[in-house]
Write a protein that holds these residues in place. Structure first.
Motif, PDB file in Angstrom:
ATOM      1  N   LEU A 249       0.836  -1.204   0.000  1.00 54.10           N
ATOM      2  CA  LEU A 249       0.000   0.000   0.000  1.00 54.10           C
ATOM      3  C   LEU A 249       0.870   1.254   0.000  1.00 54.10           C
ATOM      4  N   GLU A 250       1.909   1.255   0.807  1.00 52.61           N
ATOM      5  CA  GLU A 250       2.789   2.418   0.879  1.00 52.61           C
ATOM      6  C   GLU A 250       3.470   2.659  -0.470  1.00 52.61           C
ATOM      7  N   ARG A 251       3.986   1.592  -1.064  1.00 54.63           N
ATOM      8  CA  ARG A 251       4.680   1.715  -2.353  1.00 54.63           C
ATOM      9  C   ARG A 251       3.734   2.173  -3.452  1.00 54.63           C
ATOM     10  N   GLU A 252       2.554   1.559  -3.516  1.00 48.73           N
ATOM     11  CA  GLU A 252       1.633   1.869  -4.607  1.00 48.73           C
ATOM     12  C   GLU A 252       1.169   3.326  -4.559  1.00 48.73           C
ATOM     13  N   GLY A 253       0.934   3.841  -3.361  1.00 53.41           N
ATOM     14  CA  GLY A 253       0.522   5.236  -3.253  1.00 53.41           C
ATOM     15  C   GLY A 253       1.606   6.194  -3.711  1.00 53.41           C
ATOM     16  N   ARG A 254       2.842   5.869  -3.373  1.00 54.90           N
ATOM     17  CA  ARG A 254       3.952   6.724  -3.804  1.00 54.90           C
ATOM     18  C   ARG A 254       4.112   6.691  -5.324  1.00 54.90           C
ATOM     19  N   LEU A 255       3.971   5.495  -5.905  1.00 59.13           N
ATOM     20  CA  LEU A 255       4.058   5.382  -7.361  1.00 59.13           C
ATOM     21  C   LEU A 255       2.898   6.111  -8.035  1.00 59.13           C
ATOM     22  N   LEU A 256       1.714   6.017  -7.438  1.00 58.79           N
ATOM     23  CA  LEU A 256       0.535   6.674  -8.012  1.00 58.79           C
ATOM     24  C   LEU A 256       0.745   8.177  -8.110  1.00 58.79           C
TER      25      LEU A 256
ATOM     26  N   HIS B  49      -5.493   1.885  -9.193  1.00 50.42           N
ATOM     27  CA  HIS B  49      -5.474   3.294  -9.587  1.00 50.42           C
ATOM     28  C   HIS B  49      -4.056   3.801  -9.861  1.00 50.42           C
ATOM     29  N   ARG B  50      -3.053   3.165  -9.288  1.00 50.18           N
ATOM     30  CA  ARG B  50      -1.674   3.475  -9.688  1.00 50.18           C
ATOM     31  C   ARG B  50      -1.471   3.118 -11.155  1.00 50.18           C
ATOM     32  N   PHE B  51      -2.011   1.964 -11.565  1.00 52.10           N
ATOM     33  CA  PHE B  51      -1.928   1.588 -12.978  1.00 52.10           C
ATOM     34  C   PHE B  51      -2.619   2.641 -13.842  1.00 52.10           C
ATOM     35  N   ASP B  52      -3.758   3.153 -13.372  1.00 50.45           N
ATOM     36  CA  ASP B  52      -4.463   4.204 -14.109  1.00 50.45           C
ATOM     37  C   ASP B  52      -3.592   5.451 -14.255  1.00 50.45           C
ATOM     38  N   ALA B  53      -2.940   5.843 -13.164  1.00 46.98           N
ATOM     39  CA  ALA B  53      -2.087   7.034 -13.211  1.00 46.98           C
ATOM     40  C   ALA B  53      -0.923   6.831 -14.171  1.00 46.98           C
ATOM     41  N   GLU B  54      -0.364   5.627 -14.179  1.00 43.92           N
ATOM     42  CA  GLU B  54       0.747   5.356 -15.092  1.00 43.92           C
ATOM     43  C   GLU B  54       0.269   5.288 -16.540  1.00 43.92           C
ATOM     44  N   ALA B  55      -0.974   4.855 -16.745  1.00 45.05           N
ATOM     45  CA  ALA B  55      -1.537   4.874 -18.102  1.00 45.05           C
ATOM     46  C   ALA B  55      -1.680   6.311 -18.591  1.00 45.05           C
ATOM     47  N   ALA B  56      -2.052   7.212 -17.693  1.00 47.13           N
ATOM     48  CA  ALA B  56      -2.161   8.628 -18.056  1.00 47.13           C
ATOM     49  C   ALA B  56      -0.793   9.221 -18.366  1.00 47.13           C
ATOM     50  N   ARG B  57       0.208   8.798 -17.638  1.00 46.45           N
ATOM     51  CA  ARG B  57       1.576   9.289 -17.851  1.00 46.45           C
ATOM     52  C   ARG B  57       2.171   8.748 -19.137  1.00 46.45           C
ATOM     53  N   GLY B  58       1.852   7.475 -19.450  1.00 50.27           N
ATOM     54  CA  GLY B  58       2.456   6.808 -20.593  1.00 50.27           C
ATOM     55  C   GLY B  58       3.728   6.092 -20.195  1.00 50.27           C
TER      56      GLY B  58
END
Length: 238
Positions: free
Chosen positions: A4-11, A119-128
């Motif tokens: 959880l901690e890692r995923e939020g930081r990546l998001l 939702h981290r995956f979603d944010a990375e999809a937005a980033r490319g």
């Protein structure tokens, strides 16, 4: 908790790189602003049950109308607050939760880890660019939560007028096989390979996880393709 901690930081890192005005291709109609507001509101909502011991469900508060750097900071604060609340809570904390779990604390830690990972995956999809990896065991747990938790509820819209059986098989995690019976009632999923299946979806657990959450196509489908299509069309979780 470390996931959880890692995923939020990546998001939030991906959201900052993308910019809050960027479109989120995995969530049609959303911009990164919507993604951060939603996920931050969910974090605060979840932390509230654990910190304040609410015994019944309650609606989420509306997120503030922030944008840009202020919104990114607001999300960071929500994520740090959630992680700190879960880490500091006693193991036997009593509060409301909505899926089967060994304890309320175990439920909220698991649910928020998966909420944040998707939702981290979603944010990375937005980033490319290439997305961060998802560990097989964690992904298999997320598939289990989705199939045997979320879609066991009356809220699930996955229904079939004619009984069908969907099998979900991870190719890289031992024992990660599910049999899902689709009828006019909520889907009935169980671990294991029981009976024949009309349709089978297979692939690495991480890809099954994302595809069952409708973020990417199914890795491989065999049998009656209409069963997989039924899932794609009706399995959105509101």
């Amino acid at each position: 908790m470390s996931i959880l901690e890692r995923e939020g930081r990546l998001l939030v890192a991906a959201a900052e790189e993308a910019g809050t005005g960027a479109k989120v291709p995995t969530c049609p109609g959303w911009q990164v602003t919507d993604l951060l507001r939603h996920t931050g509101a969910v974090h605060r909502w979840a932390a509230g049950f654990v910190a304040e011991g609410h015994g019944t469900g309650r609606p989420m508060d509306e997120p503030p109308g922030l944008d840009g750097a202020e919104l990114l900071d607001w999300y960071r604060e929500a994520h740090v607050h959630l992680v700190g609340t879960l880490r500091g809570a006693p193991a036997d904390v009593a509060c409301w939760y909505f899926l089967p779990a060994p304890s309320p604390l175990a439920f909220w830690a698991r649910r928020q880890a998966h909420e944040t990972a998707v939702h981290r995956f979603d944010a990375e999809a937005a980033r490319g660019g290439a997305p961060s990896g998802i560990a097989g065991d964690f992904a298999a747990d997320g598939v289990d939560e989705l199939l045997r938790g979320f879609h066991a509820r009356a809220k699930s819209r996955v229904r079939s007028a004619e009984p069908k059986v969907l099998r979900v098989r991870a190719t890289d995690v031992d024992g990660a096989v599910w049999t899902v019976r689709l009828t006019q009632e909520p889907p009935a999923a169980e671990r294991g390979e029981t009976g024949d299946a009309d349709c089978e979806v297979t692939g690495p657990a991480s890809q099954l996880y994302l595809s069952l959450w409708n973020r990417v196509p199914f890795p491989a489908v065999s049998g009656d393709l209409s069963v997989a299509e039924l899932w794609r069309e009706t399995s959105g979780v509101g």
